[in-house]
Write an enzyme that holds these catalytic residues in place. Structure first.
Site, PDB file in Angstrom:
ATOM      1  N   ARG A  95      -9.387  66.527  15.199  1.00 41.63           N
ATOM      2  CA  ARG A  95      -8.462  65.436  14.841  1.00 41.63           C
ATOM      3  C   ARG A  95      -7.082  66.056  14.708  1.00 41.63           C
ATOM      4  NH1 ARG A  95      -8.883  60.469  10.584  1.00 41.63           N
ATOM      5  NH2 ARG A  95     -10.191  59.787  12.306  1.00 41.63           N
ATOM      6  N   HIS A 122      -8.428  57.136  19.997  1.00 44.87           N
ATOM      7  CA  HIS A 122      -9.497  57.264  18.999  1.00 44.87           C
ATOM      8  C   HIS A 122     -10.810  56.799  19.656  1.00 44.87           C
ATOM      9  CE1 HIS A 122     -11.366  57.907  15.282  1.00 44.87           C
ATOM     10  NE2 HIS A 122     -10.843  56.967  14.536  1.00 44.87           N
ATOM     11  N   GLN A 125     -14.168  55.921  17.730  1.00 43.47           N
ATOM     12  CA  GLN A 125     -14.066  54.672  16.970  1.00 43.47           C
ATOM     13  C   GLN A 125     -14.365  53.471  17.867  1.00 43.47           C
ATOM     14  OE1 GLN A 125     -12.963  54.019  13.498  1.00 43.47           O
ATOM     15  NE2 GLN A 125     -14.015  52.179  14.168  1.00 43.47           N
ATOM     16  N   ASP A 206      -5.827  47.098  12.936  1.00 44.73           N
ATOM     17  CA  ASP A 206      -5.720  48.482  12.447  1.00 44.73           C
ATOM     18  C   ASP A 206      -4.486  48.527  11.545  1.00 44.73           C
ATOM     19  OD1 ASP A 206      -5.830  51.252  12.142  1.00 44.73           O
ATOM     20  OD2 ASP A 206      -5.114  51.714  14.173  1.00 44.73           O
ATOM     21  N   CYS A 246     -11.110  49.118  11.886  1.00 44.65           N
ATOM     22  CA  CYS A 246     -11.564  50.515  11.945  1.00 44.65           C
ATOM     23  C   CYS A 246     -11.549  51.182  10.572  1.00 44.65           C
ATOM     24  CB  CYS A 246     -10.740  51.308  12.952  1.00 44.65           C
ATOM     25  SG  CYS A 246      -8.987  51.358  12.562  1.00 44.65           S
ATOM     26  N   ARG A 274     -20.471  54.558  12.854  1.00 41.92           N
ATOM     27  CA  ARG A 274     -19.820  55.793  13.313  1.00 41.92           C
ATOM     28  C   ARG A 274     -20.850  56.925  13.341  1.00 41.92           C
ATOM     29  NH1 ARG A 274     -14.343  56.381  12.661  1.00 41.92           N
ATOM     30  NH2 ARG A 274     -14.655  58.215  13.967  1.00 41.92           N
TER      31      ARG A 274
HETATM   32  N1   CP Z   1     -11.643  54.881  11.090  1.00 42.87           N
HETATM   33  C1   CP Z   1     -11.474  56.196  10.850  1.00 42.87           C
HETATM   34  O1   CP Z   1     -11.382  57.019  11.754  1.00 42.87           O
HETATM   35  O2   CP Z   1     -11.461  56.533   9.531  1.00 42.87           O
HETATM   36  P1   CP Z   1     -11.069  57.941   8.919  1.00 42.87           P
HETATM   37  O3   CP Z   1      -9.594  58.134   9.129  1.00 42.87           O
HETATM   38  O4   CP Z   1     -11.436  57.811   7.465  1.00 42.87           O
HETATM   39  O5   CP Z   1     -11.865  59.017   9.603  1.00 42.87           O
HETATM   40  N1  NVA Z   2      -4.175  54.137  13.748  1.00 39.88           N
HETATM   41  C1  NVA Z   2      -4.718  54.757  12.567  1.00 39.88           C
HETATM   42  C2  NVA Z   2      -6.198  54.911  12.665  1.00 39.88           C
HETATM   43  C3  NVA Z   2      -6.851  55.449  11.421  1.00 39.88           C
HETATM   44  C4  NVA Z   2      -8.324  55.635  11.596  1.00 39.88           C
HETATM   45  C5  NVA Z   2      -4.043  56.114  12.349  1.00 39.88           C
HETATM   46  O1  NVA Z   2      -3.827  56.841  13.320  1.00 39.88           O
HETATM   47  O2  NVA Z   2      -3.731  56.428  11.205  1.00 39.88           O
END
Ligand code: CP
Ligand code: NVA
Length: 291
Positions: A95, A122, A125, A206, A246, A274
């Site tokens: 990440r 993502h 997700q 989101d 999400c 997930r």
């Molecule tokens: N939806 C999602 O990816 O959540 P986190 O940021 O908690 O991993």
């Molecule tokens: N768009 C959001 C998704 C979080 C899971 C971010 O990048 O923070």
């Protein structure tokens, strides 16, 4: 979804459903004897926990590496980090900010590398979201999915790729300046949340302020005013419409407390999925590598 071979999602979903059904009685341990690195430069609850638990349930070990705790955070190049880890671990879940860092890591480490969110995408997700839709409502082919909010964000972009891969119709409703920069024949971009929601089979949103965009918070809160899933918007959708998010959710911003409460069962099933879908992804990676 970018680069995912045709048929792979079907195989992943089939394994995910089996892993979900047989959670307490696993018959397969495809990661037995393996150690996977989890390199995270951004916060996470769902992705981190679901991957760590999933790797363990598949017989492997996970090694959580906060990017700031390793030399990467002090400026060691991603390519060198990858060349080191590639000699020690069997796979990586990353990440980070730049999408290119995931690509470079995979190229230099030469081990299976999973994108656990970048500024651009993502994918785990959205694979989970499509699995969740199909689990609850049947095939997503030809359905109308409405994304309300920041169409320029990672989650929206992965929805764009998914629309082409799974063959559904995606309508993105975003204010000026927050449109998606990628599109395809299955995607329509509109200004009006009402137009997107009309007769939709799935309403999705989101956060307005993605990780890394905190400095733009005030401007974004102003721009996204009205881009909210609420009961009025939901009343325009198909009567059997699913609402997914999400997470994390900011009540009173992209979604109301009322909708979060009335649709909690579906939204938290989505979060649970997930774990199952990512076990399906790891299983598929283990088997396609051995093939
Ligand atoms: N939806 C999602 O990816 O959540 P986190 O940021 O908690 O991993
Ligand atoms: N768009 C959001 C998704 C979080 C899971 C971010 O990048 O923070």
């Amino acid at each position: 979804m970018q680069g995912l071979p045709v048929g792979a999602a079907k195989a992943i979903f089939a394994e995910a459903a089996l892993y979900k059904k047989n959670r307490r009685n696993p018959e397969q341990l495809p990661l037995k004897g393996q150690t996977w690195a989890m390199i995270f430069s951004k916060s996470s609850t769902r992705t981190r926990v679901s991957f760590e638990v999933g790797i363990r349930e598949l017989g492997g070990e996970s090694l959580f590496l906060n990017a700031n705790d390793i030399q990467l955070g002090r400026g060691e190049p991603i390519a060198d980090t990858a060349r080191v880890l590639g000699r020690m671990v069997h796979g990586a879940v990353i990440r980070t900010f730049a999408q290119q860092d995931v690509v470079d890591f995979a190229n230099y480490a030469k081990i299976p590398t999973v994108n656990a969110l970048t500024d651009d995408e993502h994918p785990c997700q959205i694979l989970t979201d499509v699995f969740t839709y199909e689990e609850k409502r049947g095939s997503i082919v030809g359905k109308k999915v409405a994304f309300i909010g920041d169409a320029a964000c990672n989650v929206a972009r992965s929805w764009v790729y998914a629309a082409e891969y799974f063959k559904f119709n995606l309508v993105l409703a975003a204010p000026e300046g927050f449109e998606s920069s990628v599109t395809n024949a299955h995607v329509k971009q509109v200004r009006s949340p009402e137009e997107a929601a009309a007769n939709a089979d799935l309403l999705y949103t989101d956060v307005w302020i993605s990780m890394g965009k905190e400095a733009e918070a005030a401007e974004r809160i102003k721009a996204f005013n009205g881009y909210q899933i609420n009961s009025k918007l939901l009343s325009l959708a198909h009567k059997d419409a699913l609402v997914l998010h999400c997470l994390p959710a900011y009540r009173g911003k992209e979604i109301t407390e009322e909708i979060m409460t009335s649709r909690a069962e579906d939204i938290f099933d989505q979060a649970e999925n997930r774990l199952h879908v990512q076990k399906g992804i790891l299983h598929w990676l283990a088997h396609s590598r051995n093939a």
